[in-house]
Motif scaffolding. Structure first.
Motif, PDB file in Angstrom:
ATOM      1  N   ASP A  31       0.826  -1.214   0.000  1.00 56.39           N
ATOM      2  CA  ASP A  31       0.000   0.000   0.000  1.00 56.39           C
ATOM      3  C   ASP A  31       0.857   1.259   0.000  1.00 56.39           C
ATOM      4  O   ASP A  31       0.391   2.329  -0.409  1.00 56.39           O
ATOM      5  N   TYR A  34       4.562  -1.362   3.584  1.00 54.86           N
ATOM      6  CA  TYR A  34       3.488  -1.903   4.424  1.00 54.86           C
ATOM      7  C   TYR A  34       2.282  -2.247   3.561  1.00 54.86           C
ATOM      8  O   TYR A  34       2.100  -1.740   2.449  1.00 54.86           O
ATOM      9  N   LYS A  35       1.458  -3.144   4.099  1.00 50.88           N
ATOM     10  CA  LYS A  35       0.214  -3.559   3.439  1.00 50.88           C
ATOM     11  C   LYS A  35      -0.838  -3.803   4.526  1.00 50.88           C
ATOM     12  O   LYS A  35      -0.566  -4.498   5.510  1.00 50.88           O
ATOM     13  N   VAL A  36      -2.027  -3.213   4.361  1.00 51.73           N
ATOM     14  CA  VAL A  36      -3.126  -3.422   5.317  1.00 51.73           C
ATOM     15  C   VAL A  36      -4.080  -4.455   4.740  1.00 51.73           C
ATOM     16  O   VAL A  36      -4.616  -4.271   3.651  1.00 51.73           O
ATOM     17  N   THR A  62      -1.967  -4.594   9.721  1.00 51.91           N
ATOM     18  CA  THR A  62      -0.885  -4.050   8.891  1.00 51.91           C
ATOM     19  C   THR A  62       0.306  -5.011   8.861  1.00 51.91           C
ATOM     20  O   THR A  62       0.773  -5.461   9.916  1.00 51.91           O
ATOM     21  N   TYR A  99       4.310  -5.675   7.368  1.00 52.03           N
ATOM     22  CA  TYR A  99       5.475  -4.879   7.004  1.00 52.03           C
ATOM     23  C   TYR A  99       6.559  -5.726   6.340  1.00 52.03           C
ATOM     24  O   TYR A  99       6.716  -6.928   6.631  1.00 52.03           O
TER      25      TYR A  99
END
Length: 852
Positions: free
Chosen positions: A787, A831-833, A838, A840
């Motif tokens: 993201d 990072y990605k939610v 979240t 990392y």
């Protein structure tokens, strides 16, 4: 969540007619609107009903009108059915409303035209008899479930045998009717129902000796308890005498705990007395004999030679009872491999009760007969029969939600609940909130805690009956303390006597009393004492007096009524949607006026015009919503979500504006003229169906997206599948295939791994006297898997890193916290939610630069 079906708009209309002839024919002059015509027709229907005579039991006795078979309830229900087409015709007509029922303008015409009791109309006669059939069947079914609590066990068996036979007879009669449409067969079924009821009642009369047996049993129970108490008292006196002035440690200890020990022993015998007195499948004579034996045993064992031996038996039993509690707690906490409970708490509690009874029974047997003492095996043998159950979390959640949404907590039908108005809304909101929390819960313990709290919170909301009781209690104190009289005198002395009618004064005093009642109800305390009510009344006395001073004089009311009339009269003769604000403003002014002490709907001259305006406005709004609902596609897909939700919003807006009129007469009560208008469009139910269809489509869409992920899905595909799943309602998620959901989590795990494997190389560049730019490049990984990036800075290479910001770009400028000659260190991570969590990547290398 106010539900509404109709709006009751009623105004006072002066009718000039003579009793008995007012609506004996089509009105002359003709009705000027549908409402007047409908009411005139309903008078004819009433005359038809009144023309039929019944015996003392409510059955028609005329040979040509179902003598002995047809009741008032069935006949009047049939008349109402026959009248429906005419009422509908009146409502559908644009003018000449009276013409729609001119052929049935008298009771005689009605009977003739509708063929009520006309032997030639075989189908019609069958219909009315079937109505009676339903009534008699309901009565028969109720009679098959009598209260047999006062009968001996053996007699119950005999009565139940007759009931079983008669239930079969009822079912046979029902089967006959399902294959027939003749009056004679319907009569035969009715006769069968009545015969079944009589057979059960006759059988019950044979054994109705419960009173005598009950009295004998009650006396034997009292005698046993009396004998027990005498034995306990005598033993207490004997021990106190024997151990008086004793220095023996054992005897001193026995004296110190004497009362407690005697109470404990007596409690054991009392429990046995209660147990045998309530035993089923045991005759009254056997119960009486058993109670006598318990009393004799107590007399014998309440002796120093026996008592303390028996007390040791009970003490040992206490240890086993505590052990049973421990085992039960362990069973309730037992968790299976899937993380859900192995045993149902209710089942565990049942076994706990059985185990404790087994221990107590064994202890009593030791005392009574010298049997073997109970052991841990006594407890474990009972729990060994506890059946382990599987509790898939979804099923467990459904069961938990039912504990506060069904039974006495059911809110599906607002009219059938214990709450109304805002309190009903509050209960529904609590149910919705708790249901959502349960659907999100991940453990059975969390689910249990939420359900328990929901029940507690709902129980704390006063029911209508509790509010009525509190207001009645408050009214009692108001009268006892003389506040009614005090208000009367205060009104005369302070508000005045000139210009105020008796009704204005009475209404004002009622309003002042309501101040007290509202304050008491606000405590939400159903156990409030009179002393507490008195204090509340005292604390709110000045507020109540102020309420009295709000009363207006007759002249002021006339002025306000004129203002309301002015608003109404200003409304255009033809109402359109554009007039909505003006109509609603006039309606509110009218309602506000009626809230004033001493007012009446008859004070408003143009009330009839307002009624018509409101009716027109609601019809227009309802039709618009109806058209919007009608435009929904017959087959709902995910693409139709916006349309379906817009239709739901329009229906909700209609309810929000006009829902308060549901079942209420906003024009006052006891009106001579009522106008019933259906607010909800006739196809309102289609919205519910469309929402259900949309949710089904969303469920399929989510499942299809997950199925399509395959073994190597892209980040976009995983995100689309997750978004489709998240778009489902919580209750729909319970229906989602567990294996598919596992596939979704697996795909997200793959994305997580993709994020974690992401490699970033960072560097920095100095812009002298201005900033340091941190920039980076992707050394390894798929940019679609993330993201964005988060950047951290520190003045030390190995520690002290603080969050600087996040971005989707490949650089970030640092302008703050810079000091000349100071080296700054930077590091970056992607990072990605996913589903609110979240993930990392690893940190980049440390980029550094001295600021100059």
């Amino acid at each position: 969540m106010k539900k509404f079906l109709t709006v009751l708009l009623a105004l006072s209309v002066v009718f000039t007619y003579t009793v008995g002839t007012a609506f004996a024919a089509v009105p002359n002059p003709a009705s000027t609107n549908a409402v007047d015509s409908e009411n005139a027709f309903k008078e004819v229907v009433k005359e038809v009903k009144d023309s039929i005579s019944y015996d003392g039991k409510g059955y028609n006795q005329k040979a040509d009108e179902g003598a002995g078979y047809l009741s008032r309830e069935a006949i009047e229900a049939r008349i109402d059915e026959l009248a429906k087409p005419y009422i509908q015709a009146i409502r559908n007509a644009d003018n000449a409303w009276d013409s729609t029922w001119s052929t049935v303008a008298t009771a005689a015409d009605f009977k003739s035209e509708t063929k009520l009791f006309d032997a030639a109309d075989a189908a019609g006669i069958v219909e009315i008899f079937k109505l009676q059939y339903d009534i008699e069947l309901k009565a028969a079914n109720l009679a098959m479930a009598p209260d047999l609590s006062g009968y001996a066990a053996a007699d119950k068996v005999k009565i139940n045998a007759v009931i079983d036979t008669q239930v079969a007879a009822i079912e046979n009669a029902k089967l006959t009717i399902s294959n027939s449409t003749t009056v004679d067969d319907v009569k035969g079924a009715i006769d069968a129902f009545k015969a079944a009821v009589k057979a059960v009642q006759d059988e019950m009369k044979k054994y109705n000796t419960a009173t005598t047996d009950a009295e004998k049993l009650a006396q034997a129970k009292n005698d046993a308890i009396f004998a027990l108490n005498q034995a306990a008292d005598a033993f207490t006196d004997a021990v106190e005498t024997a151990y008086k002035n004793s220095v023996n440690a054992t005897e001193v200890a026995r004296l110190a705990s004497l009362d407690k020990d005697v109470d404990k022993m007596a409690a054991m015998y009392e429990e046995k007395i209660e147990e045998f007195a309530a035993k089923e499948n045991m005759s009254a004579t056997d119960k009486i004999n058993a109670l006598g034996q318990i009393a004799e045993l107590a007399k014998a064992r309440f002796a120093i030679a026996n008592f303390y031996t028996d007390l040791t038996v009970l003490s040992n039993a206490d240890v086993l009872l505590a052990y049973a509690d421990t085992v039960a707690a362990e069973k309730k906490a037992a968790i299976g491999p899937d993380g859900t409970k192995l045993y149902d708490n209710t089942d565990v509690d049942v076994k706990l009760a059985e185990a404790k009874k087994a221990v107590n029974d064994a202890a009593y047997a030791v005392i009574a007969t010298g049997a073997a003492a109970p052991t841990k095996t006594t407890v474990t043998d009972v729990f060994a029969t506890l059946e382990a159950k599987t509790f898939p979390l979804a099923a467990y959640k459904k069961k938990a939600i039912k504990t506060f949404t069904e039974g006495k907590y059911a809110t599906v039908n607002p009219a059938a609940t214990a709450w109304s108005g805002d309190r009903y809304d509050k209960v529904v909101d609590l149910q919705d909130k708790a249901s959502d929390e349960i659907l999100l819960a991940e453990t059975t313990d969390a689910i249990d805690a939420i359900a328990k709290q929901a029940v507690k919170d709902i129980d704390a909301i006063l029911t209508d009956a509790q509010i009525d009781a509190l207001e009645s209690k408050t009214e009692t104190r108001i009268n006892v303390l003389g506040y009614g009289t005090a208000f009367d005198k205060y009104f005369d002395a302070v508000v005045g006597t000139t210009g105020y009618s008796a009704q204005i004064k009475a209404d004002a005093i009622d309003a002042a009393k309501q101040i007290f009642k509202d304050a008491v109800v606000a405590t939400e305390n159903t156990n409030i004492t009179y002393a507490e009510i008195d204090k509340i009344i005292k604390d709110n006395y000045n507020t109540a007096l102020a309420e009295l001073t709000k009363a207006k004089t007759k002249a002021e009311l006339v002025t306000q009524a004129t203002a309301v009339d002015t608003l109404i009269n200003a409304l255009p003769p033809t109402i359109t949607i554009a007039d909505k604000d003006a109509v609603l403003a006039a309606q509110k002014a009218f309602e506000d006026y009626l809230d004033l002490p001493g007012t009446d709907k008859a004070d408003i001259s143009y009330g009839n015009k307002l009624k018509t305006a409101m009716a027109t406005l609601i019809n227009l709004e309802s039709k618009a919503v109806k058209d919007q609902i009608k435009a929904l596609p017959s087959t709902i897909t995910v693409a139709d979500a916006e349309k379906v939700e817009a239709a739901k919003a329009a229906l909700d807006a209609l309810e929000a504006t006009y829902g308060d009129y549901d079942g209420k007469d906003k024009f006052g009560e006891n009106t001579d003229f009522a106008y019933v208008l259906t607010v909800a469009p006739s196809n309102a139910g289609d919205v519910k169906d469309a929402l259900k269809a949309l949710e089904t489509a969303k469920l399929k869409d989510a499942a299809d997206k997950v199925k399509a992920l395959g073994s190597n899905p892209t980040v976009k595909e995983v995100k689309a599948a997750r978004d489709a799943y998240d778009a489902l309602k919580l209750e729909t998620k319970l229906l989602f295939n567990d294996e598919l959901y596992a596939d979704l989590l697996k795909a997200e795990k793959a994305v997580d791994n993709a994020v974690k494997s992401f490699k970033i190389v960072a560097s920095s560049k100095l812009y002298k006297g201005n900033k340091i730019r941190v920039k980076w490049r992707i050394a390894e990984g798929d940019v679609d898997a993330i993201d964005g990036y988060k950047v951290y800075k520190s003045t030390k290479a190995q520690s002290g890193y603080k969050y600087m910001g996040k971005t989707k770009k490949l650089y970030m400028d640092n302008k703050k916290g810079l000091k000349k000659g100071k080296r700054m260190y930077y590091r970056v991570r992607a990072y990605k939610v996913i589903d609110g969590k979240t993930y990392y990547s690893d940190y980049s290398n440390k980029a550094n630069r001295i600021y100059k």
